[in-house]
Write a protein that holds these residues in place. Structure first.
Motif, PDB file in Angstrom:
ATOM      1  N   LEU A   1      76.861 -19.516   9.731  1.00  0.00           N
ATOM      2  CA  LEU A   1      76.136 -20.061   8.452  1.00  0.00           C
ATOM      3  C   LEU A   1      76.990 -21.695   8.706  1.00  0.00           C
ATOM      4  O   LEU A   1      77.970 -21.608   8.706  1.00  0.00           O
ATOM      5  CB  LEU A   1      77.764 -18.921   7.954  1.00  0.00           C
ATOM      6  N   GLN A   2      75.838 -22.513   8.165  1.00  0.00           N
ATOM      7  CA  GLN A   2      76.478 -23.820   8.438  1.00  0.00           C
ATOM      8  C   GLN A   2      77.346 -24.304   7.689  1.00  0.00           C
ATOM      9  O   GLN A   2      77.313 -23.884   5.956  1.00  0.00           O
ATOM     10  CB  GLN A   2      74.887 -24.464   8.735  1.00  0.00           C
ATOM     11  N   GLY A   3      77.598 -25.286   7.487  1.00  0.00           N
ATOM     12  CA  GLY A   3      79.030 -26.364   7.389  1.00  0.00           C
ATOM     13  C   GLY A   3      77.624 -27.138   6.293  1.00  0.00           C
ATOM     14  O   GLY A   3      76.308 -27.012   6.099  1.00  0.00           O
ATOM     15  N   ALA A   4      77.995 -27.341   4.828  1.00  0.00           N
ATOM     16  CA  ALA A   4      77.400 -28.413   4.173  1.00  0.00           C
ATOM     17  C   ALA A   4      76.368 -29.599   4.889  1.00  0.00           C
ATOM     18  O   ALA A   4      77.837 -30.283   5.122  1.00  0.00           O
ATOM     19  CB  ALA A   4      77.718 -28.906   2.807  1.00  0.00           C
ATOM     20  N   LEU A   5      75.632 -29.833   4.708  1.00  0.00           N
ATOM     21  CA  LEU A   5      74.817 -30.832   5.128  1.00  0.00           C
ATOM     22  C   LEU A   5      75.065 -31.530   6.608  1.00  0.00           C
ATOM     23  O   LEU A   5      74.521 -31.960   7.011  1.00  0.00           O
ATOM     24  CB  LEU A   5      75.111 -31.961   4.127  1.00  0.00           C
ATOM     25  N   VAL A   6      75.020 -29.520   7.201  1.00  0.00           N
ATOM     26  CA  VAL A   6      74.899 -30.241   8.504  1.00  0.00           C
ATOM     27  C   VAL A   6      73.457 -29.538   9.444  1.00  0.00           C
ATOM     28  O   VAL A   6      73.885 -28.709   8.582  1.00  0.00           O
ATOM     29  CB  VAL A   6      76.626 -29.573   9.908  1.00  0.00           C
ATOM     30  N   ASP A   7      73.173 -30.011   9.933  1.00  0.00           N
ATOM     31  CA  ASP A   7      72.049 -29.736  10.195  1.00  0.00           C
ATOM     32  C   ASP A   7      71.449 -28.531  11.053  1.00  0.00           C
ATOM     33  O   ASP A   7      72.991 -28.506  12.604  1.00  0.00           O
ATOM     34  CB  ASP A   7      70.620 -30.461  11.201  1.00  0.00           C
ATOM     35  N   LYS A   8      70.750 -26.895  11.564  1.00  0.00           N
ATOM     36  CA  LYS A   8      71.057 -26.348  12.122  1.00  0.00           C
ATOM     37  C   LYS A   8      71.131 -26.576  14.041  1.00  0.00           C
ATOM     38  O   LYS A   8      72.101 -26.456  14.542  1.00  0.00           O
ATOM     39  CB  LYS A   8      70.359 -25.348  12.551  1.00  0.00           C
ATOM     40  N   ALA A   9      69.967 -27.993  14.574  1.00  0.00           N
ATOM     41  CA  ALA A   9      70.351 -28.127  15.424  1.00  0.00           C
ATOM     42  C   ALA A   9      71.677 -28.662  16.240  1.00  0.00           C
ATOM     43  O   ALA A   9      71.882 -28.540  17.455  1.00  0.00           O
ATOM     44  CB  ALA A   9      68.680 -29.557  15.678  1.00  0.00           C
ATOM     45  N   ASP A  10      72.572 -29.291  15.219  1.00  0.00           N
ATOM     46  CA  ASP A  10      73.829 -29.499  15.403  1.00  0.00           C
ATOM     47  C   ASP A  10      74.878 -28.636  15.805  1.00  0.00           C
ATOM     48  O   ASP A  10      75.984 -29.257  16.806  1.00  0.00           O
ATOM     49  CB  ASP A  10      74.549 -30.790  14.049  1.00  0.00           C
ATOM     50  N   TYR A  11      74.330 -27.086  15.799  1.00  0.00           N
ATOM     51  CA  TYR A  11      75.500 -26.499  16.225  1.00  0.00           C
ATOM     52  C   TYR A  11      75.428 -25.248  17.645  1.00  0.00           C
ATOM     53  O   TYR A  11      75.054 -24.560  17.563  1.00  0.00           O
ATOM     54  CB  TYR A  11      75.533 -25.699  15.722  1.00  0.00           C
ATOM     55  N   SER A  12      73.806 -26.690  18.682  1.00  0.00           N
ATOM     56  CA  SER A  12      73.062 -25.464  19.379  1.00  0.00           C
ATOM     57  C   SER A  12      74.238 -25.544  20.301  1.00  0.00           C
ATOM     58  O   SER A  12      73.932 -24.613  21.288  1.00  0.00           O
ATOM     59  CB  SER A  12      71.839 -26.601  20.188  1.00  0.00           C
TER      60      SER A  12
END
Length: 650
Positions: A401-412
């Motif tokens: 579950l992503q942080g606010a305003l953080v794109d999914k690609a930033d968690y790769s």
């Protein structure tokens, strides 16, 4: 790599079958019995020149066989297979391997170790250098020739050297037969056992110095064994040809382009390979000090999953071993005295495991693809380890579950790390509009509770879809949650149903029975107006919180206060020293996080991902070693981490 580094030690060795004629490879059948290919003892029929002894001849006899070992009894269940041997009945060429397909049908390969023209013109026995189907196991001689791989070598000669064929190892995978030709130095395949053979790869020769003359000569690889690795890729071991020096044999990995890459080397005359469930590699050496050095002692060597440790399991106990198979109980079965008629054996090696826990990932390779969540149209990245088909339904789902305003690609990077511990990690992008307490609205990427059920439903669909990359590898009955910042609060809310924080919860949300644990980074759970930390009645769902000590967006104190509100144990609070709020993402956020980390970004992301993966393993996969590491020992062993934890008092 594996969560455990196993150092097997030989506990006992015993003979389970004896009196065999040049036993070669082995395979467990669908009935649980162990089947052994016997190359035979030749006979008094037509002869061809020996490929290994100048001036000597191998003579034909229908003395090859397949023996079944079941309930302590060894019985020849196929007889009359073709065989060639020296006059003293040694050095046989004949049936070298037997394998079974997924339907329980049996197949075998028959070697030759000669030019196929000699088979056709001198021996006139067409069964040599063939893939055959075994018709029955009633003790008779009934089989069907399927594919003439000798003819393929005669026509194509892919390695460009001597025209010679000796089918030595057979592997059946995904309705495809892989045939290793030790004479032709190539790996061939046969789709559905019909049509023409396909060349998979040719193994490289190399230039060596002939020890007696000092002249440069070509050393042939002589591939002898093929196995499926933990990454679902083929691995091949080589004998290595003349001058048969010690330490010259290599293990190759066949890459996606069909090329043979060196995976590991420094072995001597490899005769067989097998991977264990942890990803460690057993290497069987036919002659551990080289064929020209007098001794016939072989060796069984274990290469740890990380490739760093080699352990010799057995050496002098083995004499020219030719095949190995791992039983379901972990015992190892070896064909011993593999080139001697009447003296061949199958021995069982029982092992003791000296186990030391390692917090490293389980899988070396992680793949990913992008999908769409049907319920809401959200795009999502899916990360999963490269696994073999034997891993069916074994990888739990982990929703990030992503942080606010953080794109999914930033968690790769984080998602890949968690997936490497044995999970299908799903990272969606959810765009929606929220209304703040002051009435202001903001549109952007914000997680919500409803994703939990929507993503789980989508993964069930994709696990059942033959076109999906995760087809039949996911355990859709087991779900864990991951989260960052705002997404962590959503995850904490998803572990309970009593408190609904506006903007975070979904009013119609119900906890799915598949949800079994959650671990979240840089988050808190409190009333947005009063700033009061709210109780988390987590319904006995284990919850972990990870906090960076330099996080100024959600401070360590705020995370610790949230930890105190988690009602049910087990629970853990994991502090990562020197990490700020964005230690979980691929790159630091210089705009939204004023504190700069002292721990570099890659190390921080790796640590957060590792501890997330270990926490989920301990609860979703009931991994007691991972549980002990997370709750008892890991905080003392990891220099970047300290842990506060609580487990149930039972």
């Amino acid at each position: 790599m594996s969560q455990t580094v196993e150092t097997p030690q030989l506990s006992q060795i015993e003979v389970v079958a004896s009196g065999l004629d040049s036993p070669r490879k082995l395979s467990f059948g669908p009935d649980g019995a162990l089947y052994v290919a016997e190359a035979g003892r030749g006979g008094t029929g037509a002869s061809i020149q020996s490929p290994s002894q100048p001036g000597a001849f191998l003579s034909y006899g229908a003395t090859g066989a397949i023996t079944r070992i079941q309930d302590g009894v060894a019985q020849r269940v196929v007889t009359g297979l073709p065989s060639l041997a020296l006059p003293d009945e040694s050095d046989a060429a004949g049936v070298n391997d037997i394998e079974f397909d997924s339907d329980g049908n049996a197949y075998a390969v028959v070697g030759l170790a000669s030019n196929p023209a000699n088979r056709d013109d001198l021996l006139q026995v067409p069964d040599f250098s063939q893939l055959i189907a075994i018709d029955n196991f009633d003790g008779g001689a009934s089989w069907t020739r399927l594919t003439d791989f000798g003819a393929y070598e005669q026509t194509n000669n892919p390695d460009g050297q001597d025209v010679i064929t000796n089918l030595y190892d057979l592997l059946i995978k995904d309705n495809k037969a892989y045939v290793l030709d030790a004479g032709a130095n190539d790996l061939l395949s046969q789709r559905a056992f019909g049509g023409k053979p396909t060349l998979e790869t040719v193994f490289p020769s190399r230039t060596m110095t002939e020890p007696l003359t000092g002249q440069a000569i070509v050393q042939q690889p002589v591939p002898t064994s093929v196995a499926v690795g933990p990454d679902d890729t083929l691995y091949v071991g080589e004998l290595s040809g003349f001058p048969f020096q010690e330490g010259a044999a290599k293990v190759y990995r066949i890459n996606a382009e069909g090329e043979a890459e060196v995976y590991t080397d420094g072995f001597t005359h490899i005769s067989d390979l097998a991977f264990d469930d942890a990803g460690g590699l057993y290497v069987l050496e036919y002659d551990a000090d080289g064929l020209l050095n007098g001794s016939d002692a072989g060796a069984l060597i274990y290469l740890s999953p990380d490739g760093k440790t080699r352990t010799t399991i057995a050496d002098d106990q083995l004499t020219n071993p030719t095949g190995l198979e791992i039983g379901t109980d972990g015992d190892i079965y070896v064909s011993n005295k593999g080139y001697v008629a009447g003296q061949g054996e199958v021995v069982r090696l029982s092992l003791e495991q000296e186990t030391t826990f390692s917090p490293e990932p389980i899988f070396n390779q992680v793949k990913h693809y992008t999908t769409k969540i049907a319920a809401d149209g959200d795009p999502a990245d899916v990360y999963y380890p490269a696994v073999s088909t034997s891993t069916a339904d074994q990888l739990p789902i982990a929703l990030m579950l992503q942080g606010a305003l953080v794109d999914k690609a930033d968690y790769s990077n984080y998602a890949e790390e968690v997936a490497s511990y044995g999970f299908v990690v799903v990272v969606p992008n959810t765009e929606r509009t929220l209304t703040a307490p002051d009435g202001q609205t903001v549109t952007g990427l914000f997680s919500e509770q409803g994703q939990v059920n929507d993503v789980l439903d989508q993964m069930k669909v994709e696990d059942a879809d033959p076109a999906s990359p995760i087809f039949e590898i996911a355990d859709t009955e087991t779900l864990g949650l991951l989260g960052h910042s705002f997404g962590g609060a959503v995850g904490l809310g998803a572990t309970q149903e009593e408190i609904c924080i506006p903007g975070i919860c979904s009013e119609d949300y119900t906890i799915p029975p598949e949800l079994q644990a959650g671990i979240f980074y840089g988050t808190n759970f409190r009333d947005q107006q009063t700033e009061e930390f709210l109780p988390i009645n987590n319904e006995d769902i284990p919850v972990g919180l990870i906090a960076g000590t330099l996080d100024s967006v959600t401070t360590f104190g705020e995370v610790a206060s949230t930890y105190d509100q988690i009602q049910d144990s087990p629970k853990a609070l994991i502090a990562i020293e020197g990490t700020n709020h964005y230690g979980i993402t691929n790159a630091d956020n210089l705009t939204r996080e004023p504190n700069r980390p002292t721990l570099d970004q890659a190390t921080a992301t790796d640590a957060i991902g590792s501890w997330s993966g270990l926490f989920l393993r301990s609860h979703l996969l009931n991994d007691q070693d991972a549980f002990d590491y997370v709750y008892n020992t890991g905080g003392d062993l990891d220099p970047n981490v300290s842990v506060i934890s609580q487990t149930p008092l039972y």
